[in-house]
Design an enzyme around this catalytic site. Structure first.
Site, PDB file in Angstrom:
ATOM      1  N   GLY A 141      -7.932  -0.505  -4.054  1.00  0.00           N
ATOM      2  CA  GLY A 141      -7.674  -1.488  -4.732  1.00  0.00           C
ATOM      3  C   GLY A 141      -7.260  -2.761  -3.851  1.00  0.00           C
ATOM      4  CG  ASP A 150      -2.547  -5.328 -14.374  1.00  0.00           C
ATOM      5  OD1 ASP A 150      -3.441  -5.943 -15.021  1.00  0.00           O
ATOM      6  OD2 ASP A 150      -2.769  -4.950 -13.010  1.00  0.00           O
ATOM      7  CG  PHE A 173      -0.922  -1.788  -3.243  1.00  0.00           C
ATOM      8  CD1 PHE A 173      -0.910  -0.647  -2.227  1.00  0.00           C
ATOM      9  CD2 PHE A 173       0.117  -2.425  -3.517  1.00  0.00           C
ATOM     10  CE1 PHE A 173       0.312  -0.309  -1.821  1.00  0.00           C
ATOM     11  CE2 PHE A 173       1.520  -1.977  -3.089  1.00  0.00           C
ATOM     12  CZ  PHE A 173       1.519  -1.053  -2.318  1.00  0.00           C
ATOM     13  N   GLY A 174      -4.427  -1.675  -1.510  1.00  0.00           N
ATOM     14  CA  GLY A 174      -4.753  -0.539  -0.231  1.00  0.00           C
ATOM     15  C   GLY A 174      -5.392   0.722  -0.960  1.00  0.00           C
ATOM     16  N   PRO A 175      -5.793   1.651  -0.166  1.00  0.00           N
ATOM     17  CG  PRO A 175      -6.422   2.968   1.818  1.00  0.00           C
ATOM     18  CD  PRO A 175      -5.999   1.482   1.337  1.00  0.00           C
TER      19      PRO A 175
END
Length: 724
Positions: A397, A512, A399-401
């Site tokens: 996403g 969220d 944010f990162g993997p």
């Protein structure tokens, strides 16, 4: 395979020496707690189980005999427990029974793991001589089971859930010993959790595990039933404390099955004592369990007398080292140290400086966090994930993997890696740690720890086999979720949100709530994840005005338009997710007919025409019509325009479970009727870059204030669409 004869002859006051011969088929022999002595016969070296704990064998007799096949430490486990008697080296001990890894509890007690395979006549002593365990008894229907593990369970009534996730069980007699202890008063704390006899309403809940508890030979509890002590609940932590006086440098805790309870429910061989953890600490603390069978006056006198032998530990708590006169070796070591000292000095200086920098970095990151998380090293996580191999990648996403990994203690984890280029993610990294470290619930994903090294930021979570709810609902060829499972998922999500809003010690709004942030474990229980956008606020505050962040399609109108944030924003997101669970489709789908594109609008059309069941996923061949209508009704209540008209999550749970009526909803929300909906590309072009710059994963920030009429009229998709 020939039948193996078993003999349990423990605690029978047998005297003399072991016989010179035995029956060849006799492979399991318990002779503990007798008066045996003398040299060992040759047959003890056969492949058998032999428990000789608490007899009168001397160290010389054991050393002179060919007893190499017996577990070490037998000489220390004789009746007078001779090792370190009169010269104590420890003032406490703590054991995490039945496997897992060594952990530190919330009260800062370090528990050593105990994961030996104990047969029906076995014993084990640690290499340090700090504690030992002895078992006698065979589950006739489960001969190979010596402990049980239930690592996927959460224990919501304790801060130390991991302490209860393994347990040692025995069919008869289970003893733990603290050895080499300093004399004085101790507080003994025993931790229990029932893992096999589960909750009602099935017949599997009628079993009873009943046993007695002895400390220092005194029966403290008779007919102890873990599940009964937990108020009839299984998988609930139970803690009991006792005082004990150590006068001969050893402490014994004995769990004994006296033949009571049930034997075969839920399966054959479910009986006998079970324990998750043990600790013994110096002094007398506040007792949670009074000494039974004594009147109040005598208990008071006993307590006052016991305080006279309280003590301040005077030992180092370090195992002894062998001291021998080896002058040549010492000289060689000194010379060697002198040669390499200059080189080592530079290396140590470099490491100290690096560690100081690392510590300063961690202190800066964790500033303001009450409970500091466990910190993994980067090399440890790199090894766990196969150097972050693409084959272990679970997803990615903003944010990162995220990678699947296996730690050294064999726990399977999900490692979430913050992208180096993600500047906004650092604040959310700390927010996620602060939030999830402060809460613990069976419907919230569990955080094991994090990693901060240089510019590397990683979070380590429990791994959930069935991935996310949106994959299960929306992707072809994924899991099939029948209606009862969907209903339980909906109820589980509601319980997790109710805990965040009303039950946790800090008030939290997730911000969220969406299908992709709900993960499913092996039993398809939902767990809310991704707390990077969560907000904590004081109970006295009615709301927070904040920059809008979240996912379009799940944003409450008052939050999307004015940044007005309360827990009712999460309630709105829950309502959208509930409709997605019923329909098996996303909240907007441009490939459908015009009146079905937006899920909320279509749901209202069907509700107004009393055709709610047409919303149900076509893949569901069977479903409960009343439950479907109930969930849809609750979802429509949760997505009302005014936050005051939306129920709290605890109220939503009551409606789902039938404890409260579902209030009728008669008119569409204002955002479905009062807005002009037109396909204007200007709005999207004006605001697309702004939204993209504020995204986190699939989350989109919307910072524009909207008005019901005027120049910048948003499309319907901007209010209720395009969220996944």
């Amino acid at each position: 395979m020939p039948f193996s004869i078993i003999r349990f002859l423990g605690d029978n006051k047998l005297t003399g020496a072991l016989p010179a011969q035995k029956i060849r088929s006799l492979q399991t022999i318990d002779l503990s707690y007798n008066e045996l002595s003398g040299n060992f016969p040759s047959w003890i070296n056969e492949n058998l189980q032999l428990n000789l704990v608490a007899n009168n064998f001397t160290t010389e007799q054991i050393d002179q005999s060919d007893s190499s096949s017996l577990p070490s430490g037998l000489n220390c486990l004789q009746r007078n427990f001779p090792c370190n008697r009169g010269r104590p080296i420890y003032s406490d001990f703590a054991i995490k029974c039945g496997g897992g890894r060594a952990i530190r509890s919330s009260d800062q007690i370090s528990y050593e793991r105990e994961n030996e395979t104990l047969g029906p006549a076995t014993y084990f002593m640690t290499s340090t001589g700090r504690w030992a365990v002895s078992n006698a008894g065979l589950h006739s229907d489960r001969p190979n089971q010596s402990f049980t593990s239930f690592t996927s369970s959460q224990f919501t009534n304790t801060l130390d859930s991991e302490l209860y996730q393994t347990a040692r069980i025995s069919a008869g007699s289970l003893r733990y010993y603290g050895l080499g202890l300093e004399n004085g008063n101790y507080t003994v704390t025993l931790h229990f959790a029932e893992s096999e006899i589960l909750n009602p309403p099935t017949w599997r809940s009628v079993g009873r595990r009943v046993f007695d508890i002895y400390v220092q030979g005194i029966r403290q509890l008779k007919d102890f039933d873990i599940k009964r002590e937990a108020g009839g609940r299984s998988l609930a932590a139970v803690q009991r404390r006792f005082t004990a006086q150590v006068s001969d440098n050893h402490l014994e805790i004995h769990l004994f099955w006296a033949g009571k309870g049930t034997c075969c429910v839920p399966i054959q061989g479910t009986y006998g004592p079970s324990i998750s953890a043990i600790s013994a600490t110096p002094g007398i603390h506040e007792l949670q369990t009074p000494i039974r069978f004594l009147n109040e006056a005598f208990r008071t006198v006993l307590t006052l007398l016991s305080f006279s032998t309280d003590f301040e530990p005077s030992v180092s708590n370090q195992p002894p080292t062998t001291k021998k006169n080896r002058t040549g070796l010492i000289v060689g070591i000194v010379v060697g140290v002198g040669v390499i000292s200059l080189i080592s000095l530079f290396a140590v200086y470099y490491l100290i400086q690096k560690r100081k920098q690392q510590k300063a970095l961690e202190d800066e990151e964790f500033m303001g966090i009450d409970t500091r998380p466990y910190t993994f090293s980067y090399s440890e996580l790199r090894a766990a994930t196969g150097d972050f191999s693409s084959s272990n990648k679970l997803g990615e996403g903003g944010f990162g993997p995220v990678y699947k990994g296996t730690l050294e203690d064999e726990r399977v984890v999900a490692v979430k890696q913050l992208s180096v280029a993600s500047h906004q993610g650092k604040s959310q990294f700390v927010a996620e740690i602060a939030t999830i470290s402060a809460v613990q619930h069976r419907n919230l994903v569990k955080l094991y720890g994090c990693c901060i090294e240089g510019d590397r930021r990683l979070l380590v979570y429990e791994y959930l086999e069935n991935k996310s709810l949106d994959q299960a609902l929306f992707e072809k060829g994924s899991l099939y979720l029948d209606w009862p499972t969907r209903f339980q998922i909906c109820l589980g999500v509601a319980k997790g949100l109710a805990y965040l809003h009303e039950e946790s010690r800090v008030r939290i709004v997730h911000r969220d709530v969406k299908a992709s942030n709900i993960l499913l474990d092996a039993d398809l229980n939902p767990k809310i994840s991704d707390f990077g956008l969560a907000k904590l606020y004081d109970d006295k505050q009615t709301h927070i005005n904040t920059r809008v962040a979240g996912t379009i399609g799940y944003l409450a109108p008052e939050y999307a338009m004015r940044g007005h944030l309360t827990e009712k924003a999460d309630v709105f997101g829950f309502g959208v997710v509930a409709l997605e669970i019923v329909s098996g489709r996303t909240n907007s789908d441009e490939s459908l007919e015009e009146d079905k594109i937006y899920l909320l609008e279509w749901a209202w059309q069907l509700h107004e025409n009393k055709r709610e069941t047409e919303l149900v996923d076509a893949n569901l061949s069977e479903f409960d019509v009343e439950e479907v209508k109930k969930v849809i009704g609750i979802a429509l209540l949760c997505t009302q325009t005014s936050p005051g008209l939306r129920p709290s999550m605890s109220r939503a749970i009551a409606m789902l479970t039938g404890d409260a009526e579902v209030a009728a909803v008669t008119s569409r929300p204002g955002y479905l009727t009062d807005w002009k909906f037109k396909d204007t590309t200007t709005f999207m072009s004006d605001h697309s870059s702004q939204m993209q710059n504020s995204s986190v994963g699939t989350s989109t920030a919307a910072t524009t204030n909207y008005s019901p009429s005027g120049q910048d009229t948003p499309m319907l998709s901007d209010i209720i669409g395009e969220g996944r």
